[in-house]
Design a protein around this motif. Structure first.
Motif, PDB file in Angstrom:
ATOM      1  N   ILE A  44      15.349  -9.750  44.488  1.00 50.21           N
ATOM      2  CA  ILE A  44      15.743  -8.604  43.836  1.00 50.21           C
ATOM      3  C   ILE A  44      14.897  -7.921  42.796  1.00 50.21           C
ATOM      4  CG2 ILE A  44      17.734  -7.878  42.254  1.00 50.21           C
ATOM      5  CD1 ILE A  44      19.538  -9.520  43.828  1.00 50.21           C
ATOM      6  N   ARG A  45      14.318  -6.859  42.843  1.00 51.56           N
ATOM      7  CA  ARG A  45      13.590  -6.493  41.529  1.00 51.56           C
ATOM      8  C   ARG A  45      14.369  -5.174  41.374  1.00 51.56           C
ATOM      9  NH1 ARG A  45       8.207  -4.404  44.014  1.00 51.56           N
ATOM     10  NH2 ARG A  45       7.344  -6.472  43.732  1.00 51.56           N
ATOM     11  N   GLY A  46      14.304  -5.145  39.818  1.00 56.38           N
ATOM     12  CA  GLY A  46      15.376  -4.153  39.396  1.00 56.38           C
ATOM     13  C   GLY A  46      16.679  -3.804  39.773  1.00 56.38           C
ATOM     14  N   LEU A  79      22.119 -15.895  33.366  1.00 53.26           N
ATOM     15  CA  LEU A  79      21.550 -14.785  33.835  1.00 53.26           C
ATOM     16  C   LEU A  79      21.265 -13.889  32.832  1.00 53.26           C
ATOM     17  CD1 LEU A  79      23.463 -14.805  37.271  1.00 53.26           C
ATOM     18  CD2 LEU A  79      20.824 -15.414  36.870  1.00 53.26           C
ATOM     19  N   PHE A  80      22.325 -13.599  32.127  1.00 51.33           N
ATOM     20  CA  PHE A  80      22.052 -12.509  31.116  1.00 51.33           C
ATOM     21  C   PHE A  80      21.060 -12.666  30.011  1.00 51.33           C
ATOM     22  CE2 PHE A  80      26.167 -10.273  32.030  1.00 51.33           C
ATOM     23  CZ  PHE A  80      25.653  -9.011  32.099  1.00 51.33           C
ATOM     24  N   ALA A 124      23.133  -5.666  34.241  1.00 48.08           N
ATOM     25  CA  ALA A 124      24.506  -5.860  34.337  1.00 48.08           C
ATOM     26  C   ALA A 124      25.014  -5.515  35.624  1.00 48.08           C
ATOM     27  CB  ALA A 124      25.000  -4.650  33.334  1.00 48.08           C
ATOM     28  N   GLU A 125      24.265  -4.309  36.246  1.00 43.76           N
ATOM     29  CA  GLU A 125      24.465  -4.087  37.902  1.00 43.76           C
ATOM     30  C   GLU A 125      24.448  -5.244  38.832  1.00 43.76           C
ATOM     31  OE1 GLU A 125      22.643  -0.545  38.682  1.00 43.76           O
ATOM     32  OE2 GLU A 125      23.525   0.888  37.233  1.00 43.76           O
ATOM     33  N   GLN A 126      23.196  -5.871  38.414  1.00 47.01           N
ATOM     34  CA  GLN A 126      22.484  -6.900  39.343  1.00 47.01           C
ATOM     35  C   GLN A 126      23.647  -8.002  39.384  1.00 47.01           C
ATOM     36  OE1 GLN A 126      18.951  -8.133  37.426  1.00 47.01           O
ATOM     37  NE2 GLN A 126      17.559  -7.120  38.701  1.00 47.01           N
ATOM     38  N   ILE A 127      23.865  -8.450  38.232  1.00 49.24           N
ATOM     39  CA  ILE A 127      24.645  -9.751  38.015  1.00 49.24           C
ATOM     40  C   ILE A 127      26.235  -9.341  38.240  1.00 49.24           C
ATOM     41  CG2 ILE A 127      25.926 -10.896  36.252  1.00 49.24           C
ATOM     42  CD1 ILE A 127      23.477 -11.138  34.563  1.00 49.24           C
ATOM     43  N   VAL A 172      16.860 -14.469  44.634  1.00 52.26           N
ATOM     44  CA  VAL A 172      15.482 -14.554  43.767  1.00 52.26           C
ATOM     45  C   VAL A 172      15.574 -13.139  42.658  1.00 52.26           C
ATOM     46  CG1 VAL A 172      13.222 -14.855  43.422  1.00 52.26           C
ATOM     47  CG2 VAL A 172      14.386 -16.364  45.078  1.00 52.26           C
ATOM     48  N   PHE A 173      15.398 -13.347  41.523  1.00 47.11           N
ATOM     49  CA  PHE A 173      15.438 -12.280  40.780  1.00 47.11           C
ATOM     50  C   PHE A 173      13.908 -12.123  40.259  1.00 47.11           C
ATOM     51  CE2 PHE A 173      19.873 -13.285  40.416  1.00 47.11           C
ATOM     52  CZ  PHE A 173      20.686 -12.244  40.310  1.00 47.11           C
TER      53      PHE A 173
END
Length: 281
Positions: free
Chosen positions: A177-179, A250-251, A111-114, A134-135
């Motif tokens: 992005i990681r975590g 994404l979710f 949720a924070e990422q998106i 990139v996730f």
């Protein structure tokens, strides 16, 4: 065999609980280092342990002596080498998160990422600022992270926008992005060699498809020429994806497979994979 013969049912229960707790701790520690450079270091340690076992089995005295000398300082070396992972584990333990439910943690992090990424993507799309985000998922992309500039910074929309500002040192590469961290920026990604990809697709889009071919990573691309937002997963790309569909997808891809009926309806209503032409950067 005397141990098992003398073991009471209380002893069985205690042993089962003991083994279960140790197994769970090992499992959480594996999750903690998965996808990091610590994995390679652990492999190196296993090689040394295997070498010591072989030297002991075949009575190779010189090699055994050398391994014993290395193990003498091994504990101190492990503390130094794994300092970042140990620090992160202690921080999570202090917050009560080390043994929290993994799915809940993942949903909170996603949720924070998106939220941060979408704010940055909207800003850059309106101004036609090229970007590639990139996730990382279950397949570690450490070698790609090491090709860029190490950051390990908390994800914020302002930081992402600043990275991709034109004519800055990092704007041409990819952000990984990681975590809940931006691990690196200016990263080099493998270009897809799929002959069926439209020849009009630019390097940024080919790199996004390429990284999704060699791993299960998810890549978001902002076109430098048109401002269109695209999404690459599993070696395929959807062009000009709308905001609602992008958030939903994404979710779906980044969280555990526990979606509400509303989310499933949103995803099913979206005819996801379709190929489009169009020149892009």
């Amino acid at each position: 065999m005397n141990y098992f013969n003398d073991l009471t049912w209380n002893g069985w229960i205690k042993d089962i609980i003991d083994i279960g707790i140790v197994s769970y701790i090992i499992y959480k520690l594996i999750l903690l280092v998965r996808g990091t450079r610590a994995v390679q270091l652990l492999k190196g340690i296993l090689v040394l342990v295997g070498t010591w076992a072989i030297s002991t089995w075949f009575n190779l005295y010189t090699l055994k002596w050398l391994m014993n000398q290395m193990f003498t300082f091994g504990v101190l070396a492990v503390l130094i080498i794994f300092q970042p992972e140990l620090r992160r584990a202690l921080e999570q333990l202090g917050r009560g998160k080390l043994f929290a439910r993994t799915s809940t943690l993942e949903r909170d992090i996603v949720a924070e990422q998106i939220e941060s990424v979408m704010k940055a993507v909207q800003h850059m799309a309106q101004r036609s600022i090229g970007a590639l985000i990139v996730f990382e998922r279950t397949t570690g992309v450490t070698e790609l992270i090491e090709s860029g500039i190490q950051m390990e910074s908390r994800i914020t929309s302002e930081l992402i926008m600043n990275i991709f500002t034109p004519n800055t040192p990092l704007h041409d590469g990819a952000v990984i992005i990681r975590g809940n961290q931006i691990m690196a920026a200016g990263c080099y990604l493998p270009l897809s060699e799929n002959p069926f990809i439209s020849k009009e697709l630019g390097t940024r889009h080919r790199a996004a498809i390429g990284v999704s071919e060699v791993s299960d990573a998810v890549a978001v691309i902002v076109s430098e020429e048109t401002g269109q937002v695209s999404l690459a997963i599993n070696g395929m790309i959807v062009r000009d994806i709308k905001e609602e569909s992008l958030i939903s997808k994404l979710f779906e891809e980044l969280t555990p497979k526990q979606t509400s009926s509303k989310e499933r309806a949103t995803v099913s209503s979206f005819s996801f994979w379709k190929r489009k032409g169009g020149r892009d950067g």
